[in-house]
Write a protein that holds these residues in place. Structure first.
Motif, PDB file in Angstrom:
ATOM      1  N   HIS A   1      62.341  68.361  24.096  1.00  0.00           N
ATOM      2  CA  HIS A   1      61.398  69.474  24.064  1.00  0.00           C
ATOM      3  C   HIS A   1      62.196  70.773  23.960  1.00  0.00           C
ATOM      4  O   HIS A   1      63.155  70.969  24.693  1.00  0.00           O
ATOM      5  N   THR A   2      61.792  71.683  23.057  1.00  0.00           N
ATOM      6  CA  THR A   2      62.569  72.906  22.892  1.00  0.00           C
ATOM      7  C   THR A   2      61.775  74.199  22.963  1.00  0.00           C
ATOM      8  O   THR A   2      62.347  75.240  23.213  1.00  0.00           O
ATOM      9  N   ARG A   3      60.462  74.187  22.731  1.00  0.00           N
ATOM     10  CA  ARG A   3      59.712  75.446  22.705  1.00  0.00           C
ATOM     11  C   ARG A   3      58.382  75.321  23.433  1.00  0.00           C
ATOM     12  O   ARG A   3      57.743  74.279  23.409  1.00  0.00           O
ATOM     13  N   GLY A   4      57.966  76.436  24.063  1.00  0.00           N
ATOM     14  CA  GLY A   4      56.659  76.469  24.718  1.00  0.00           C
ATOM     15  C   GLY A   4      56.605  75.627  25.973  1.00  0.00           C
ATOM     16  O   GLY A   4      57.616  75.233  26.534  1.00  0.00           O
ATOM     17  N   THR A   5      55.406  75.341  26.409  1.00  0.00           N
ATOM     18  CA  THR A   5      55.198  74.526  27.607  1.00  0.00           C
ATOM     19  C   THR A   5      55.520  73.071  27.284  1.00  0.00           C
ATOM     20  O   THR A   5      54.999  72.527  26.316  1.00  0.00           O
ATOM     21  N   PRO A   6      56.375  72.440  28.082  1.00  0.00           N
ATOM     22  CA  PRO A   6      56.730  71.043  27.820  1.00  0.00           C
ATOM     23  C   PRO A   6      55.503  70.128  27.934  1.00  0.00           C
ATOM     24  O   PRO A   6      54.616  70.369  28.757  1.00  0.00           O
ATOM     25  N   PRO A   7      55.443  69.079  27.117  1.00  0.00           N
ATOM     26  CA  PRO A   7      54.313  68.154  27.191  1.00  0.00           C
ATOM     27  C   PRO A   7      54.372  67.231  28.409  1.00  0.00           C
ATOM     28  O   PRO A   7      53.364  66.667  28.806  1.00  0.00           O
ATOM     29  N   ASN A   8      55.539  67.083  29.008  1.00  0.00           N
ATOM     30  CA  ASN A   8      55.718  66.204  30.161  1.00  0.00           C
ATOM     31  C   ASN A   8      56.315  67.020  31.303  1.00  0.00           C
ATOM     32  O   ASN A   8      57.462  67.453  31.228  1.00  0.00           O
ATOM     33  N   VAL A   9      55.517  67.205  32.353  1.00  0.00           N
ATOM     34  CA  VAL A   9      55.933  68.060  33.466  1.00  0.00           C
ATOM     35  C   VAL A   9      55.579  67.404  34.789  1.00  0.00           C
ATOM     36  O   VAL A   9      54.491  66.848  34.949  1.00  0.00           O
ATOM     37  N   VAL A  10      56.509  67.513  35.733  1.00  0.00           N
ATOM     38  CA  VAL A  10      56.252  67.147  37.123  1.00  0.00           C
ATOM     39  C   VAL A  10      56.536  68.396  37.938  1.00  0.00           C
ATOM     40  O   VAL A  10      57.583  69.021  37.777  1.00  0.00           O
ATOM     41  N   GLU A  11      55.588  68.760  38.809  1.00  0.00           N
ATOM     42  CA  GLU A  11      55.792  69.926  39.660  1.00  0.00           C
ATOM     43  C   GLU A  11      55.330  69.607  41.070  1.00  0.00           C
ATOM     44  O   GLU A  11      54.309  68.947  41.270  1.00  0.00           O
TER      45      GLU A  11
END
Length: 122
Positions: free
Chosen positions: A68-78
């Protein structure tokens, strides 16, 4: 410029200090423990498919797969620091963290079950 690597002895000491007294741990100890465990995760699960965020202390990209290189990542854990450190040390399981809503995970690759708890060693 690459971030400076946290020494294993210093990082493990912070994690142990936090685990011994989570409620009384200073912000500096929590921050160091979170950053160290995120560092371990990025080393153990090298890649750029998933972004793991533990605000306000840090974020890393990990897990092999599409980059992933730009914008909001498609896979996120927070998650928050206390939850992250519980996951990292094995005090909380991935499944239980998801079930209780303590982990926010989005995307097909947003699963850290195979990578937690982290190998914190002796």
């Amino acid at each position: 410029m690459a971030k400076a690597r946290i020494d294993d002895g210093v990082g493990r000491a912070a994690v142990c200090s936090y685990a011994a007294d989570a409620a009384g741990a200073s912000r500096d100890i929590r921050a160091l423990a979170v950053r160290y465990t995120l560092q371990l995760l990025s080393e153990e699960a090298n890649g750029n498919t998933l972004e793991v965020r533990v605000p306000p202390f840090g974020a890393v990209q990990c897990i092999a797969g599409p980059r992933h290189t730009r914008g909001t990542p498609p896979n996120v854990v927070e998650t928050d620091a206390a939850t992250w450190l519980s996951l990292a040390t094995g005090a909380l399981s991935w499944v239980d963290g998801l079930a209780t809503g303590r982990i926010h995970a989005s995307g097909q690759r947003a699963d850290l079950a195979a990578h937690l708890p982290l190998p914190l060693g002796p």
